[in-house]
Design an enzyme around this catalytic site. Structure first.
Site, PDB file in Angstrom:
ATOM      1  N   HIS A   1       0.670  -1.215  -0.401  1.00 15.90           N
ATOM      2  CA  HIS A   1      -0.105   0.072   0.085  1.00 15.90           C
ATOM      3  C   HIS A   1       1.093   1.249  -0.047  1.00 15.90           C
ATOM      4  O   HIS A   1       0.578   2.038  -0.637  1.00 15.90           O
ATOM      5  CB  HIS A   1      -0.864  -0.325   1.055  1.00 15.90           C
ATOM      6  CG  HIS A   1      -2.117  -0.969   1.267  1.00 15.90           C
ATOM      7  ND1 HIS A   1      -1.952  -1.288   1.882  1.00 15.90           N
ATOM      8  CD2 HIS A   1      -2.687  -1.712   0.242  1.00 15.90           C
ATOM      9  CE1 HIS A   1      -3.763  -2.633   1.995  1.00 15.90           C
ATOM     10  NE2 HIS A   1      -3.588  -2.895   0.046  1.00 15.90           N
TER      11      HIS A   1
ATOM     12  N   GLU B   1      -6.880 -10.503 -24.627  1.00 16.31           N
ATOM     13  CA  GLU B   1      -6.637 -10.866 -23.844  1.00 16.31           C
ATOM     14  C   GLU B   1      -5.811 -12.032 -24.080  1.00 16.31           C
ATOM     15  O   GLU B   1      -4.840 -12.173 -22.863  1.00 16.31           O
ATOM     16  CB  GLU B   1      -6.153  -9.793 -22.735  1.00 16.31           C
ATOM     17  CG  GLU B   1      -7.154  -9.912 -21.377  1.00 16.31           C
ATOM     18  CD  GLU B   1      -6.621  -8.884 -20.647  1.00 16.31           C
ATOM     19  OE1 GLU B   1      -5.791  -8.635 -20.843  1.00 16.31           O
ATOM     20  OE2 GLU B   1      -7.775  -9.928 -19.124  1.00 16.31           O
TER      21      GLU B   1
ATOM     22  N   ASP C   1      -1.556  -9.330 -21.565  1.00 13.32           N
ATOM     23  CA  ASP C   1      -1.628  -9.920 -21.074  1.00 13.32           C
ATOM     24  C   ASP C   1      -2.037 -11.201 -22.376  1.00 13.32           C
ATOM     25  O   ASP C   1      -1.796 -12.471 -23.186  1.00 13.32           O
ATOM     26  CB  ASP C   1      -2.813 -10.643 -20.155  1.00 13.32           C
ATOM     27  CG  ASP C   1      -2.778 -10.428 -18.698  1.00 13.32           C
ATOM     28  OD1 ASP C   1      -2.314 -10.986 -18.651  1.00 13.32           O
ATOM     29  OD2 ASP C   1      -3.420  -9.738 -18.045  1.00 13.32           O
TER      30      ASP C   1
ATOM     31  N   CYS D   1      -5.226  -1.315 -24.817  1.00 11.87           N
ATOM     32  CA  CYS D   1      -4.952  -0.791 -23.927  1.00 11.87           C
ATOM     33  C   CYS D   1      -3.711  -1.221 -22.707  1.00 11.87           C
ATOM     34  O   CYS D   1      -3.500  -0.857 -21.510  1.00 11.87           O
ATOM     35  CB  CYS D   1      -6.051  -0.338 -22.578  1.00 11.87           C
ATOM     36  SG  CYS D   1      -6.898  -2.252 -22.107  1.00 11.87           S
TER      37      CYS D   1
HETATM   38  C1  PEP Z   1      -3.226  -6.172 -20.789  1.00 13.81           C
HETATM   39  O1  PEP Z   1      -3.106  -6.934 -19.904  1.00 13.81           O
HETATM   40  O2  PEP Z   1      -2.802  -5.816 -21.289  1.00 13.81           O
HETATM   41  C2  PEP Z   1      -4.063  -5.403 -19.796  1.00 13.81           C
HETATM   42  C3  PEP Z   1      -4.225  -3.741 -20.058  1.00 13.81           C
HETATM   43  O3  PEP Z   1      -4.746  -5.386 -18.301  1.00 13.81           O
HETATM   44  P1  PEP Z   1      -3.820  -5.495 -17.293  1.00 13.81           P
HETATM   45  O4  PEP Z   1      -2.240  -5.020 -17.195  1.00 13.81           O
HETATM   46  O5  PEP Z   1      -4.210  -4.833 -15.840  1.00 13.81           O
HETATM   47  O6  PEP Z   1      -3.674  -6.719 -16.833  1.00 13.81           O
HETATM   48 MG    MG Z   2      -4.542  -8.166 -18.885  1.00 10.70          MG
END
Ligand code: PEP
Ligand code: MG
Length: 770
Positions: free
Chosen positions: A375, A617, A641, A688
């Site tokens: 945290h 993903e 991912d 993303c």
């Molecule tokens: C991803 O897997 O690209 C993603 C944006 O999610 P996270 O990094 O939170 O797993």
């Molecule tokens: Mg992810």
């Protein structure tokens, strides 16, 4: 690669080599190989001066015949290398064999080498060797390349001095005193980068007792008095924590302040209090009883394998330290008072420490313990203080006042670095700040290519405190709100009302811009203690994310209801993570409908105009994208991912990190396939994952018709400038070729013409060597 990017990656790799190595020969061999490879030269060699023999000796080479190592020797008055050594200045020579100082050594077989670049290794104002690169072609070097090479020579000089120091020390008898303080030389330690950024300054060391060993067993014949003392201390602790919570709430928002709820709960915990009282009844003092109970708790946390739970031990320790301090009648903990701006060096920072870190005095933090999910680290991230954690030997090495550089981007911590390194970092920091200011001034320009292809640039956020960056960096909205942080910052599930308040704050804070709220994405490396995750052989392939949510329908529906209620306060979409089958989408649809009916029947106001998007993903989702597109409103590709699952490479495992490469054509095909399915299904598509923030990826993604990119907000201006430099049609052509490539190297080659332009115009360049 531009020299700025090259310098950072090469410097980083070299410091890694230095940090990881225990043996001088292996280290210098690795360094010459790295330099040769990254600077794309034909030869890189290292010569060291041997004082006894008055000779420069070749000690490492990549490119010359290896048998020349140890055999090529020259006086400082001989050869181009000798000239660099004597003059103590860098030297570049073309057509080297025509130079009057050129000397030929047959054993090196270096006939064909034309360009010579040598830089002296300097330690305490005298030369100790020479680092040389040579090329078969006549080649010129930019000032920046020369500067970089100089910096590397500075690092190598540090390695040589350390190795000599070590030799000297081991050769001494055990009772020979160690070298006096001024002889302490430059060192680089490697930890885990926790909060990005660069900070430098003198070390301020904060002692944090790990085991409270200074509290000795004492007996009492007044157990009631001791219990009263304990209750008073606990009450005073509760007041302090509440004050802290308020302060953090004002500074960072309710979400971050929630961390202190856990501390309050621990203070009120029946089990904890019971154990303390039992020990007091058996005749020990309150102080000793608290210490013993705490030690037992901490010991059981240490034995846990799970990093997230391990990090929770910090919270227990934080509360315990507070009560112990109050019981020992100490005034407020003064250990964090800085005399001057500097770098905090400590075993760990607790949330209480982090909450009172004065951003004006504490420029950076390095700790010997503590994982990056703690945290306190989450708080330091919100405060923007560069931080590196997990350097075990830190407190044994750093002395008060040592000059420290914390590089929160790479995880490197430099102790008393050579001047060249300090200069390099000062320049990096200044240039970077200037560069960011310049980029940010363009935040209101549209993200549109030269031929009119428009891209939406959104922000990835995790805490309410991230909201302040939305307008600052000119984000078009929130493309990914990772909701697991509010869940991680609590010791029980947040209720529907609590979640509603948090999401509503986020939606209102976005002031009319779209917020994509991702449903709970836990499991894998993100465990939440109160959700009792099973022990699994392969947690990343196990019970996580939407799989868990579909089984624990109550948890999922509570979150969906909170989101639908928050959607009354601004535009909201729901983003579903880790989908791998069409059946899961059907399940999500069903639970969403149930949530809507529940809200309706309980007459709670909500909005039903919430769009649903899928994170793509998992490779199966990309392969099924055509089918999935007709079931949802948009896609967002999570390339972090997707890369991990498609290449079967754990994204958190350093051993296979070199194989984790999103530019692999297999990943490109999955992205292109998903983009095509979205186009044909008439739904928008975003990316993303981390690649969205990398300008070298921008032309490829645009070429694959991705028109929404979501990233950490601070990267938005950089990506915007990249987009404004390129043509969509060129990107399409290059992407078509890249999709036919067989290797990542080939993809990089195809995209390299964009690289040059983007590197020159977008990626920040350190200023020239003074
Ligand atoms: C991803 O897997 O690209 C993603 C944006 O999610 P996270 O990094 O939170 O797993
Ligand atoms: Mg992810």
């Amino acid at each position: 690669m531009s020299s700025a990017k090259l310098s950072l990656s090469l410097l980083d790799r070299i410091t890694r080599v230095i940090g990881d190595s225990h043996d001088f020969r292996g280290t210098v061999d690795n360094i010459v190989s790295l330099v040769k490879e990254e600077m794309q030269t034909d030869v890189c060699s290292l010569y060291l001066y041997d004082e006894e023999k008055n000779l420069l000796i070749l000690v490492a080479t990549k490119g010359l015949d290896a048998s020349a190592i140890g055999k090529v020797e020259m006086k400082p008055s001989e050869g181009l290398t000798g000239l660099v050594y004597e003059s103590m200045t860098p030297l570049v020579v073309q057509d080297a064999h025509e130079h009057p100082r050129y000397r030929y050594f047959p054993v090196t077989r270096e006939e064909k080498l034309k360009t010579f670049l040598g830089v002296p290794l300097i330690s305490r104002r005298s030369a100790i060797g020479v680092l040389v690169i040579q090329d078969r072609q006549n080649r010129t070097y930019s000032t920046q390349e020369l500067h970089l090479f100089n910096t590397i020579a500075g690092q190598v000089a540090g390695v040589v001095v350390n190795a000599r120091l070590l030799r000297e020390l081991t050769a001494r008898s055990p009772d020979t005193p160690l070298l006096p303080e001024p002889e302490r030389s430059a060192l680089v330690l490697r930890g885990t980068p926790a909060t990005p950024g660069i900070a430098m300054g003198p070390a301020a060391i904060m002692e944090v007792y790990e085991d409270f060993h200074y509290i000795i067993e004492e007996h009492t014949d007044d157990p009631e008095g001791q219990k009263r003392k304990f209750r008073e201390a606990a009450e005073a602790g509760r007041k302090e924590i509440e004050e802290l919570r308020e302060r953090v709430q004002e500074q960072l928002g309710e979400d971050d302040a929630g961390i202190f709820n856990i501390h309050l709960m621990m203070l009120e915990d029946q089990g904890f209090n019971q154990k303390v009282f039992e020990l007091i009844d058996s005749g020990t003092t309150a102080l000793y009883a608290v210490k013993s109970v705490l030690a037992g708790y901490l010991k059981s946390f240490q034995d846990i394998d799970d990093q997230y739970l391990k990090d929770r031990a910090v919270d227990i320790e934080d509360v315990g330290r507070r009560v112990i301090r109050l019981l020992s009648d100490q005034s407020r903990d003064g250990s964090l008072h800085f005399q001057e701006e500097g770098i905090l060096i400590t075993r760990l920072i607790t949330p209480s420490d982090a909450a009172v870190l004065s951003t004006e005095m504490v420029r950076g933090v390095a700790t010997s313990a503590g994982g990056h999910t703690s945290h306190a680290i989450i708080l330091s991230r919100s405060l923007g203080i560069p931080c590196v954690v997990g350097i075990e030997e830190l407190l044994d090495i750093v002395q008060p006042g040592d000059y420290i550089i914390v590089d929160g981007n790479t995880g490197n911590v430099f102790i008393n670095p050579e001047k060249v390194i300090v200069k390099e970092y000062q320049r990096l920091l200044q240039d970077y700040t200037r560069h960011v200011v310049e980029l940010v001034s363009e935040k209101d320009l549209p993200a549109v290519t030269l031929d009119g292809f428009r891209v939406e640039l959104m922000a990835n956020v995790g805490l309410l405190s991230d909201l302040k960056f939305i307008d600052y960096y000119g984000a078009d909205g929130i493309g990914l709100y990772r909701t697991e942080l509010p869940f991680m910052a609590r010791s029980i599930l947040p209720t529907e009302d609590e979640q509603y308040r948090i999401y509503r704050n986020m939606v209102e804070g976005a002031r009319g811009k779209m917020v994509n709220i991702r449903t709970l994405d836990v499991g894998g490396d993100k465990k939440i203690p109160y959700l009792s995750f099973p022990t699994e052989e392969n947690p990343f392939l196990g019970w996580r994310s939407i799989r868990m949510c579909l089984e624990k329908a109550d948890i999922f529906k509570t979150q969906i209801r909170a989101i639908m209620r928050a959607a009354r306060h601004g535009p909201v979409s729901i983003l579903i993570p880790m989908v791998s089958t069409l059946e899961e989408v059907m399940g999500v649809r069903r639970l969403m409908e149930e949530s809507r009916v529940e809200l309706k029947s309980s007459k709670v106001p909500y909005s039903s105009s919430v769009q649903v998007g899928l994170m793509i993903e998992v490779p199966s989702a990309a392969l099924l994208a055509g089918k999935l597109a007709s079931e949802v409103d948009f896609f967002s590709i999570g390339t972090n991912d997707l890369t991990q699952y498609a290449l079967a490479v754990d994204r958190n495992n350093n051993r296979v990190a070199h194989m984790y490469d999103s530019m692999n054509p297999a990943i490109l095909s999955l992205i292109a396939m998903t983009a095509r399915a979205a186009r044909e299904g008439g739904i928008p598509i975003a990316v993303c994952g981390e690649i969205a923030a990398d300008p070298l990826w921008t032309p490829l993604l645009i070429g694959m018709e991705i028109s929404v990119l979501s990233m950490n907000a601070s990267s938005i201006p950089l990506i915007k400038r990249s987009i404004r430099l390129i043509r969509h049609a060129d990107c399409q052509r290059a992407a078509r070729r890249a999709l036919k490539a067989g290797t990542s190297a080939e993809v990089r080659r195809i995209m390299s013409r964009f690289d040059k332009m983007i590197q020159a115009e977008v990626v920040f360049q350190p200023t020239e060597l003074h």
